[in-house]
Motif scaffolding. Structure first.
Motif, PDB file in Angstrom:
ATOM      1  N   GLU A 313       0.861  -1.181   0.000  1.00 51.03           N
ATOM      2  CA  GLU A 313       0.000   0.000   0.000  1.00 51.03           C
ATOM      3  C   GLU A 313       0.899   1.233   0.000  1.00 51.03           C
ATOM      4  O   GLU A 313       1.777   1.362   0.866  1.00 51.03           O
ATOM      5  N   ILE A 314       0.690   2.114  -0.977  1.00 49.30           N
ATOM      6  CA  ILE A 314       1.543   3.291  -1.086  1.00 49.30           C
ATOM      7  C   ILE A 314       1.251   4.313   0.015  1.00 49.30           C
ATOM      8  O   ILE A 314       2.127   5.100   0.397  1.00 49.30           O
ATOM      9  N   MET A 315       0.039   4.281   0.562  1.00 51.08           N
ATOM     10  CA  MET A 315      -0.311   5.207   1.635  1.00 51.08           C
ATOM     11  C   MET A 315       0.342   4.780   2.941  1.00 51.08           C
ATOM     12  O   MET A 315       0.672   3.612   3.147  1.00 51.08           O
ATOM     13  N   GLU A 316       0.518   5.729   3.823  1.00 47.62           N
ATOM     14  CA  GLU A 316       1.102   5.405   5.112  1.00 47.62           C
ATOM     15  C   GLU A 316       0.098   4.617   5.965  1.00 47.62           C
ATOM     16  O   GLU A 316      -1.111   4.687   5.742  1.00 47.62           O
ATOM     17  N   LYS A 317       0.609   3.875   6.916  1.00 47.64           N
ATOM     18  CA  LYS A 317      -0.245   3.015   7.739  1.00 47.64           C
ATOM     19  C   LYS A 317      -1.162   3.877   8.597  1.00 47.64           C
ATOM     20  O   LYS A 317      -0.711   4.764   9.328  1.00 47.64           O
ATOM     21  N   ALA A 318      -2.438   3.618   8.479  1.00 46.76           N
ATOM     22  CA  ALA A 318      -3.421   4.381   9.247  1.00 46.76           C
ATOM     23  C   ALA A 318      -3.413   3.928  10.703  1.00 46.76           C
ATOM     24  O   ALA A 318      -2.886   2.861  11.051  1.00 46.76           O
ATOM     25  N   THR A 319      -4.027   4.733  11.542  1.00 50.57           N
ATOM     26  CA  THR A 319      -4.130   4.387  12.966  1.00 50.57           C
ATOM     27  C   THR A 319      -5.382   3.550  13.204  1.00 50.57           C
ATOM     28  O   THR A 319      -6.325   3.568  12.406  1.00 50.57           O
ATOM     29  N   LEU A 320      -5.391   2.825  14.294  1.00 48.84           N
ATOM     30  CA  LEU A 320      -6.580   2.064  14.656  1.00 48.84           C
ATOM     31  C   LEU A 320      -7.681   2.988  15.149  1.00 48.84           C
ATOM     32  O   LEU A 320      -8.871   2.719  14.978  1.00 48.84           O
ATOM     33  N   GLU A 321      -7.281   4.081  15.756  1.00 47.86           N
ATOM     34  CA  GLU A 321      -8.257   5.033  16.294  1.00 47.86           C
ATOM     35  C   GLU A 321      -8.670   6.035  15.218  1.00 47.86           C
ATOM     36  O   GLU A 321      -7.999   6.214  14.209  1.00 47.86           O
ATOM     37  N   ARG A 322      -9.777   6.696  15.443  1.00 52.76           N
ATOM     38  CA  ARG A 322     -10.263   7.719  14.517  1.00 52.76           C
ATOM     39  C   ARG A 322      -9.273   8.888  14.468  1.00 52.76           C
ATOM     40  O   ARG A 322      -8.916   9.436  15.518  1.00 52.76           O
ATOM     41  N   PRO A 323      -8.810   9.270  13.260  1.00 53.41           N
ATOM     42  CA  PRO A 323      -7.897  10.414  13.155  1.00 53.41           C
ATOM     43  C   PRO A 323      -8.537  11.693  13.686  1.00 53.41           C
ATOM     44  O   PRO A 323      -9.751  11.888  13.575  1.00 53.41           O
ATOM     45  N   ILE A 324      -7.719  12.566  14.241  1.00 54.80           N
ATOM     46  CA  ILE A 324      -8.225  13.763  14.891  1.00 54.80           C
ATOM     47  C   ILE A 324      -8.917  14.703  13.905  1.00 54.80           C
ATOM     48  O   ILE A 324      -9.821  15.466  14.270  1.00 54.80           O
ATOM     49  N   ASP A 325      -8.516  14.638  12.615  1.00 52.93           N
ATOM     50  CA  ASP A 325      -9.119  15.528  11.629  1.00 52.93           C
ATOM     51  C   ASP A 325     -10.326  14.896  10.934  1.00 52.93           C
ATOM     52  O   ASP A 325     -10.846  15.459   9.967  1.00 52.93           O
ATOM     53  N   GLN A 326     -10.771  13.741  11.427  1.00 55.71           N
ATOM     54  CA  GLN A 326     -11.942  13.053  10.870  1.00 55.71           C
ATOM     55  C   GLN A 326     -12.899  12.707  12.016  1.00 55.71           C
ATOM     56  O   GLN A 326     -13.085  11.545  12.366  1.00 55.71           O
ATOM     57  N   PRO A 327     -13.507  13.713  12.625  1.00 53.58           N
ATOM     58  CA  PRO A 327     -14.317  13.493  13.824  1.00 53.58           C
ATOM     59  C   PRO A 327     -15.618  12.751  13.531  1.00 53.58           C
ATOM     60  O   PRO A 327     -16.116  12.752  12.406  1.00 53.58           O
ATOM     61  N   TRP A 328     -16.149  12.132  14.574  1.00 57.74           N
ATOM     62  CA  TRP A 328     -17.488  11.544  14.487  1.00 57.74           C
ATOM     63  C   TRP A 328     -18.449  12.656  14.074  1.00 57.74           C
ATOM     64  O   TRP A 328     -18.290  13.792  14.535  1.00 57.74           O
ATOM     65  N   PRO A 329     -19.447  12.394  13.210  1.00 58.46           N
ATOM     66  CA  PRO A 329     -19.874  11.085  12.684  1.00 58.46           C
ATOM     67  C   PRO A 329     -19.337  10.771  11.292  1.00 58.46           C
ATOM     68  O   PRO A 329     -19.884   9.934  10.598  1.00 58.46           O
ATOM     69  N   PHE A 330     -18.261  11.462  10.866  1.00 52.04           N
ATOM     70  CA  PHE A 330     -17.751  11.264   9.518  1.00 52.04           C
ATOM     71  C   PHE A 330     -17.016   9.933   9.394  1.00 52.04           C
ATOM     72  O   PHE A 330     -16.506   9.390  10.387  1.00 52.04           O
ATOM     73  N   TRP A 331     -16.935   9.444   8.169  1.00 53.92           N
ATOM     74  CA  TRP A 331     -16.230   8.188   7.896  1.00 53.92           C
ATOM     75  C   TRP A 331     -14.728   8.395   8.131  1.00 53.92           C
ATOM     76  O   TRP A 331     -14.116   9.250   7.508  1.00 53.92           O
ATOM     77  N   PRO A 332     -14.118   7.607   9.002  1.00 56.19           N
ATOM     78  CA  PRO A 332     -12.696   7.792   9.296  1.00 56.19           C
ATOM     79  C   PRO A 332     -11.805   6.869   8.460  1.00 56.19           C
ATOM     80  O   PRO A 332     -12.160   5.726   8.186  1.00 56.19           O
ATOM     81  N   MET A 333     -10.651   7.375   8.063  1.00 54.94           N
ATOM     82  CA  MET A 333      -9.672   6.562   7.348  1.00 54.94           C
ATOM     83  C   MET A 333      -8.751   5.909   8.376  1.00 54.94           C
ATOM     84  O   MET A 333      -7.628   6.340   8.623  1.00 54.94           O
TER      85      MET A 333
END
Length: 488
Positions: A313-333
């Protein structure tokens, strides 16, 4: 909505998986259903949250608290009616949807969300087993005829809705069988194809006509259909695969993921004439692309008996937790690990393929990669650069390119003179789904680009409303958010 204190009393549970050593021996679905008593508890976890954000998280606007409450109370037939009022094919979404509704669940802010997708699947399976889902053809026909081009979830939803309005609907499909990527892209271990066939029998009995092996634009021109039908709906999907323009990409063994998956689905279906064989048996396989298609390639390769399976995967490894710039209720990467990943694949992130290596006969033998790093600046697109000194050579006899799609094929659009957007999707207004040519509509990935099955069904339902209104002056077909309860 469920039991008032249910979310405090019951933990989230979903279907278990059969052991890896058992499930990789075949292509059958391998989930272990929950007992009815446990499903009622899961429905009970649905909170009296006031504003059900799951509604907005679901592209279909499913009435989730309502069917959760019905399940909790054991009213399964009522639950099925509520579910089908907004979703034509919950047996598809209940197996294949990534469940954006669950990411928008209020309980999910600080606890495990309600297991909405699994409840949905069990509602529709109960409805089929009890005989509650039966053909209900319209009582009257309007005399209007519509051609739907493409039989994926968008086309099927469009067809059923328009048929319910009393129009005569014919679905054209260029493949041998109906279903689009549901049939020839999704592996059977995620959804066995009798699930499609079961629903198709209902659609046929309701009066929809299906014509397979007809490539519109080749076997019959789009203009011919335009002159024979009162309206056309294009729902052919986003089928142009993204390639990897790097040295050696033309070597034998560098294969598009959808070619690999489609051939295997046909093999599982017992089709013998498959053309040149694409198999992972005994090979070191590298899957390039970390999405759902890549995951499907991993599970299929493992079932072939691959020597090893590696995922880039060319993208960096995502975190298990919701990213800070993708708050609930939005779809988190966030980092997602599929059942196929757990079957034996090794995953690498922030890695780029620089070159494919072959032998003198043009067969793939390996590839060269480099690590990459991403820099992020506020208000700008992330920037990618190679990390010096990180080149590495990998042994590989089969490289599967699972990097998504860039848009839809343009044969039909060219014949009809349709406008396209910058991503080679057919251009149409969200207000009425009609193209620049009157009477020609478009729905699904062919309009919005590569997306989810749940979005395709939603697009089909919305487009059907506007086609009906175009033909009849107005429409009683529901739009998202109407909240009515039509027949099952």
């Amino acid at each position: 909505m469920g039991k008032i204190t249910g979310f405090l009393e019951f933990d989230r549970k979903i279907e278990a998986y059969a052991p890896v050593e058992e499930r990789i021996k075949n292509y059958k679905e391998f989930t272990v259903p929950l007992k009815e008593s446990e499903l009622k508890k899961q429905g009970a976890r649905c909170m009296d949250c006031g504003i059900p954000f799951c509604h907005s998280g679901c592209p279909l606007g499913n009435l989730i608290p309502d069917f959760n409450d019905a399940v909790y109370k054991g009213k399964w037939e009522k639950a099925a009616k509520i579910l089908h009022s907004t979703n034509n094919f919950p047996e598809f979404t209940g197996r294949l949807c990534p469940a954006p509704c669950e990411e928008a669940c209020v309980l999910g802010i600080n606890e495990d969300p309600v297991s909405i997708e699994n409840i949905e699947k069990n509602i529709v399976e109960t409805a089929f087993s009890k005989g509650w889902i039966t053909p209900e053809p319209p009582t009257n026909r309007t005399g209007k005829s519509i051609a739907v081009i493409g039989s994926g979830p968008a086309g099927l939803a469009t067809a059923q809705q328009l048929n319910r309005a009393g129009h005569s609907v014919t679905v054209f499909e260029r493949d041998e069988k109906i279903g689009g990527l549901l049939r020839y892209g999704i592996p059977d271990f995620k959804m066995e194809k009798h699930v499609i066939d079961r629903r198709l029998e209902v659609l046929k009995a309701e009066g929809i006509v299906f014509k397979t092996g007809v490539h519109v634009g080749v076997d019959v021109s789009a203009e011919e259909l335009q002159s024979s039908f009162d309206a056309l709906v294009l729902s052919g999907g986003a089928t142009i695969r993204r390639g990897l323009p790097t040295k050696g990409s033309d070597l034998k063994g560098v294969v598009q993921a959808m070619d690999f998956l489609k051939q295997n689905n046909k093999r599982v279906d017992g089709i013998e004439d498959l053309g040149e064989e694409i198999k992972a048996t005994g090979k070191d396989v590298i899957v390039i692309g970390g999405g759902d298609t890549g995951s499907d390639c991993i599970g299929t390769s493992i079932r072939h008996g691959a020597l090893s399976v590696t995922n880039f995967e060319i993208m960096e490894k995502a975190t298990l937790e919701r990213p800070i710039d993708q708050p609930w209720p939005f779809w988190p990467m966030r980092l997602r690990t599929s059942s196929s990943h757990k079957e034996g694949a090794e995953r690498f992130f922030s890695i780029s393929t620089k070159e494919f290596i072959g032998d003198k006969d043009g067969n793939l033998t390996g590839l060269i990669t480099a690590e990459v790093e991403w820099t992020h600046k506020p208000g700008e697109r992330p920037n990618l650069k190679e990390v010096p000194g990180t080149e590495k050579e990998w042994k590989c006899e089969l490289a599967l390119l699972a990097m998504g799609f860039t848009g839809s094929e343009t044969t039909i659009a060219d014949q009809l003179g349709l406008e396209m957007d910058s991503r080679t999707n057919v251009k149409a207004s969200i207000n009425n789904y009609m193209t620049n040519v009157p009477g020609v509509f478009v729905a699904g990935d062919q309009r919005r680009g590569q997306s989810l099955i749940v979005w395709a069904i939603s697009e089909g339902r919305q487009a059907a409303h506007h086609v009906d209104a175009y033909l009849m002056g107005s429409s009683n077909l529901p739009l998202k958010g109407d909240g009515d309860l039509p027949r099952v």
